[in-house]
Enzyme design. Sequence first.
Site, short mmCIF file in Angstrom:
data_model
loop_
_atom_site.label_atom_id
_atom_site.label_comp_id
_atom_site.label_asym_id
_atom_site.label_seq_id
_atom_site.Cartn_x
_atom_site.Cartn_y
_atom_site.Cartn_z
N PHE A 1 72.34 61.50 -5.97
CA PHE A 1 71.49 60.64 -6.68
C PHE A 1 70.24 61.37 -7.06
O PHE A 1 69.53 61.90 -6.08
CB PHE A 1 71.07 59.22 -5.71
CG PHE A 1 70.55 58.46 -6.50
CD1 PHE A 1 70.95 57.49 -7.34
CD2 PHE A 1 69.03 58.75 -6.59
CE1 PHE A 1 69.96 56.64 -8.15
CE2 PHE A 1 68.11 57.76 -7.26
CZ PHE A 1 68.68 56.79 -8.33
N ASP B 1 66.27 68.97 -4.83
CA ASP B 1 65.87 67.84 -4.88
C ASP B 1 65.15 67.10 -3.51
O ASP B 1 66.16 66.52 -2.92
CB ASP B 1 66.69 66.84 -5.82
CG ASP B 1 66.08 65.47 -5.94
OD1 ASP B 1 65.18 65.05 -5.45
OD2 ASP B 1 66.73 64.74 -6.56
N LYS C 1 58.23 60.22 -5.01
CA LYS C 1 58.14 59.04 -4.15
C LYS C 1 57.01 59.07 -3.22
O LYS C 1 55.76 58.78 -3.50
CB LYS C 1 59.55 59.03 -3.14
CG LYS C 1 60.71 58.55 -3.85
CD LYS C 1 61.83 58.12 -3.22
CE LYS C 1 62.94 57.33 -4.11
NZ LYS C 1 63.91 58.14 -4.51
C1 LIG Z 1 64.60 58.22 -5.83
C2 LIG Z 1 64.98 59.58 -6.22
C3 LIG Z 1 65.15 60.26 -7.63
C4 LIG Z 1 64.44 59.24 -8.69
O1 LIG Z 1 63.06 59.05 -8.38
P1 LIG Z 1 62.64 57.54 -9.38
O2 LIG Z 1 61.03 57.82 -8.86
O3 LIG Z 1 63.20 56.35 -8.99
O4 LIG Z 1 62.85 58.12 -10.59
C5 LIG Z 1 65.35 61.36 -7.72
N1 LIG Z 1 66.34 61.93 -6.73
C6 LIG Z 1 66.29 61.58 -5.54
C7 LIG Z 1 66.91 62.43 -4.31
C8 LIG Z 1 65.83 60.37 -4.92
O5 LIG Z 1 65.95 59.78 -3.88
#
Ligand SMILES: *Cc1c(COP(=O)(O)O)cnc(C)c1O
Length: 405
Positions: free
Chosen positions: A147, A232, A261
């Site tokens: 994700f 990520d 986040k």
């Molecule tokens: C939440 C998330 C994203 C996307 O972040 P948004 O601020 O919702 O666009 C990307 N990578 C990971 C691992 C995430 O948990």
Amino acid sequence: MTAPARARTSDDLIRAEEPVLAHNYHPLPVVVARAEGSWVEDVEGRRYLDMLAGYSALNFGHRHPALIEAAHRQLDLLTLTSRAFHNDRLAEFAERLAALTGLDMVLPMNTGAEAVESGIKLARKWAYDVKGVPADRATIVVAADNFHGRTTTIVSFSTDETARAGFGPFTPGFTIVPYNDLAALEAAVDDTTAAVLIEPIQGEAGVIVPDDGYLAGVRELTRRTGCLFIADEIQSGLGRTGRTLAVEHEAVEPDVLLLGKALGGGIVPVSAVVARREVMGVLHPGEHGSTFGGNPLAAAVGTAVIELLETGDFQRHAAELGVVLRDGLTELVGKGVLGFRSRGLWAGVDIDPAIGTGREISERLMHEGILVKDTHGSTIRLAPPLTITGDELVSALGTLERALR
Ligand SMILES: *Cc1c(COP(=O)(O)O)cnc(C)c1O
């Protein structure tokens, strides 16, 4: 328009959303009106322990006093300049974020998806300018069940059909391999590979923790084959796992780190690509940007977040309570829990489907005053704010045990 005759109840507000709000979410039926620390309160004044923490955007709890103060102070001075001009907050934010992560240069963005998109563009540019990949041939190797966000390019390499179906045509240039499988990764990497992009722990997939040695293996493989390692850490980073970064559990340093986040302290969207100088150096004026990226309010809040992490207190607390969480969940295995994975204050708990779906368990816990969210099927994710106390955590585990009976 006349003002409503009386304050609207939670039920009124949920009903009011239906005709006017896109149905792209299926929230639990709770309407939050205020919050402090690890607790939220709904419209009727019912209190809930927040065990989701905004998918880890609220690692420091709701309205952490130091973060609110930094935001208030900045609101009274300067909120936006655009990058057409310098602002007096950005240098410190970048310096301290680079120092915190052990990398060199920062590209400030806003949302997580933007950081991922920016990381992809950076890796492609690096592949053409430095590695010498022929034009438009660069590939990025990603993991199944990833994700990374919701943009068209990012869903192009999702393996979740719900996230993809109906949104094509997709962006080419991605190769998908199974997660936690170094042999598959090795087979997928070739001369056109710009980068390997993975989550050090897969969050949305259900807090999937790879085997010991996987992250070190990805580091070794990317270094040996001459491509970038992009981690990520938008969900796994900034204290959640008991370390500042999840890659630290294997003493690994990626070439490119994606943060988001919690970097915004639960106040404003703040994300960043952090990279080694040789990599970030491929970007020149005009090649990438964002109107809001690096705005002074975001930089002030982001700097205050970094300041909280510099003490190490949140990381230590997450590591200590992570043991309580793991031990508590171990007790529940066989009592409604089929299995779980956890690291620090982060767990994916597979509930026996005979007891209920993840959604049903989440609703049951909501009625008991605990907010969680299912990920897939019968898996729920626990990710409380790192401000949660030991007593609160033990009490929440007791509530979970009762909810599973
Ligand atoms: C939440 C998330 C994203 C996307 O972040 P948004 O601020 O919702 O666009 C990307 N990578 C990971 C691992 C995430 O948990």
